[in-house]
Motif scaffolding. Sequence first.
Motif, PDB file in Angstrom:
ATOM      1  N   VAL A 130      12.793   5.397  -5.098  1.00  0.00           N
ATOM      2  CA  VAL A 130      11.888   5.438  -3.839  1.00  0.00           C
ATOM      3  C   VAL A 130      10.977   4.444  -3.408  1.00  0.00           C
ATOM      4  O   VAL A 130      10.472   4.289  -2.361  1.00  0.00           O
ATOM      5  N   ILE A 131      10.786   3.575  -4.469  1.00  0.00           N
ATOM      6  CA  ILE A 131       9.352   2.662  -4.309  1.00  0.00           C
ATOM      7  C   ILE A 131      10.052   1.448  -4.882  1.00  0.00           C
ATOM      8  O   ILE A 131      10.439   0.849  -6.030  1.00  0.00           O
ATOM      9  N   ASP A 182       7.272   6.195 -13.549  1.00  0.00           N
ATOM     10  CA  ASP A 182       8.147   5.105 -13.460  1.00  0.00           C
ATOM     11  C   ASP A 182       9.334   5.173 -13.276  1.00  0.00           C
ATOM     12  O   ASP A 182      10.278   4.564 -13.197  1.00  0.00           O
ATOM     13  N   GLY A 183      10.079   6.390 -13.623  1.00  0.00           N
ATOM     14  CA  GLY A 183      11.476   6.828 -13.700  1.00  0.00           C
ATOM     15  C   GLY A 183      11.856   7.422 -12.514  1.00  0.00           C
ATOM     16  O   GLY A 183      13.004   6.804 -11.847  1.00  0.00           O
ATOM     17  N   VAL A 184      10.991   7.939 -11.686  1.00  0.00           N
ATOM     18  CA  VAL A 184      11.402   8.153 -10.129  1.00  0.00           C
ATOM     19  C   VAL A 184      11.309   6.888  -9.296  1.00  0.00           C
ATOM     20  O   VAL A 184      11.957   6.745  -8.377  1.00  0.00           O
ATOM     21  N   PRO A 194       0.817  -1.261  -0.129  1.00  0.00           N
ATOM     22  CA  PRO A 194       0.137   0.071  -0.009  1.00  0.00           C
ATOM     23  C   PRO A 194       0.798   1.321  -0.073  1.00  0.00           C
ATOM     24  O   PRO A 194       0.627   2.213  -0.782  1.00  0.00           O
ATOM     25  N   THR A 195       1.983   1.323   0.622  1.00  0.00           N
ATOM     26  CA  THR A 195       2.588   2.463   1.024  1.00  0.00           C
ATOM     27  C   THR A 195       3.366   2.800  -0.403  1.00  0.00           C
ATOM     28  O   THR A 195       3.375   3.682  -0.974  1.00  0.00           O
ATOM     29  N   ASP A 196       3.963   1.740  -1.225  1.00  0.00           N
ATOM     30  CA  ASP A 196       4.596   1.866  -2.416  1.00  0.00           C
ATOM     31  C   ASP A 196       3.565   2.467  -3.551  1.00  0.00           C
ATOM     32  O   ASP A 196       3.811   3.192  -4.321  1.00  0.00           O
ATOM     33  N   PHE A 197       2.396   1.784  -3.496  1.00  0.00           N
ATOM     34  CA  PHE A 197       1.351   1.964  -4.486  1.00  0.00           C
ATOM     35  C   PHE A 197       0.926   3.434  -4.350  1.00  0.00           C
ATOM     36  O   PHE A 197       0.633   4.250  -5.027  1.00  0.00           O
TER      37      PHE A 197
END
Length: 343
Positions: free
Chosen positions: A258-259, A252-254, A155-158
């Motif tokens: 961080v994810i 998608d680049g960032v 959930p945090t990543d999404f």
Amino acid sequence: MVDWEFAATVGARTAPAPPQVAAHEAEATVRELREGARRSTDLVRDFTGLEAGGGPEAPVLVVDRPGWIRANTESFASLMDPLVEKLTQKRGAPRPGSVTHAVGSRVTGAEVGGLLSFLSSKVLGQFDPFHGEAGRLLLVAPNLVHLERELEVDPTDFRLWVCLHEETHRVQFTAVPWMREHLRGLVGEASGSVDPQIVLGDLVKRVAQVARGEAKDNSLVELLSSPEQRELLDRVTGVMSLLEGHADVVMDGVGPSVIPSVRQIRRKFTTRRAGLGTVDRMVRRLLGLDAKMAQYRDGAVFVREVVDTVGMEGFNAVWSGPEALPSRAEIHDPATWVARVHG
């Protein structure tokens, strides 16, 4: 022509029930989405090189489905003014305040409310550039919770992944000050050119053509367009493909930095898009949502190919003025845009 208040009421009453969430979980979700939006600002700036500017800051609103519906009735009411004015000037248009006008506006309001009700469970986030001075960022919490559960992703990543996409839109409109009025002008010009006789006379026939698969067009909007309106729609499509594709490239680049699970999220998200049922696909086609998905895909290909050719700084020439925006044809042929803008 449209009772917008009634549309908001109908939409809110008929919106699909949200996923079951405990109160403490709901509060934590709201906090995390707000933090994700705040955190995304610097990440988007560092990746794109775009500065959001020193003007008023767009508020971040974490909303439920009825809240999203009401926000969109407000936006539609503003954007549709040119079309409404044209329709009411037509001979035989119901007089404001008459019984016919009141009944007709509520019928249309109910139809718009039903449409927004359907869409209210599909939208994860939205940047509304036409609200107030700075626009506003809407994050639809129940839809994010529903989809992250369905996809079985972190959930945090999404949530941060979605925030990156929507924050990119905020930066696009704040770092490029002419974009808001340019897009408003295109939308107003396109809606103001609609011939109501064609709309009313051909609607049923056109719906049947799409439903039977006899029409090559992506949506009712394009089916109901004259050659002049199609030229306008091509310009709007070029802009929207750029904005959506750019946001997809940024998220998608960032993401990898961080994810941690960004690749898994993208894979599952793309797979889900392709796995829709027949009825859902038909409805999406009628509403133009298939065309919306094409904007994400085609725009992202355009952005990546241009960046590969001239770098991010060279790509950012696209924001220098309306004349530098890609046409719909250039979205599908990035080399043509590079040659035109960079010689």
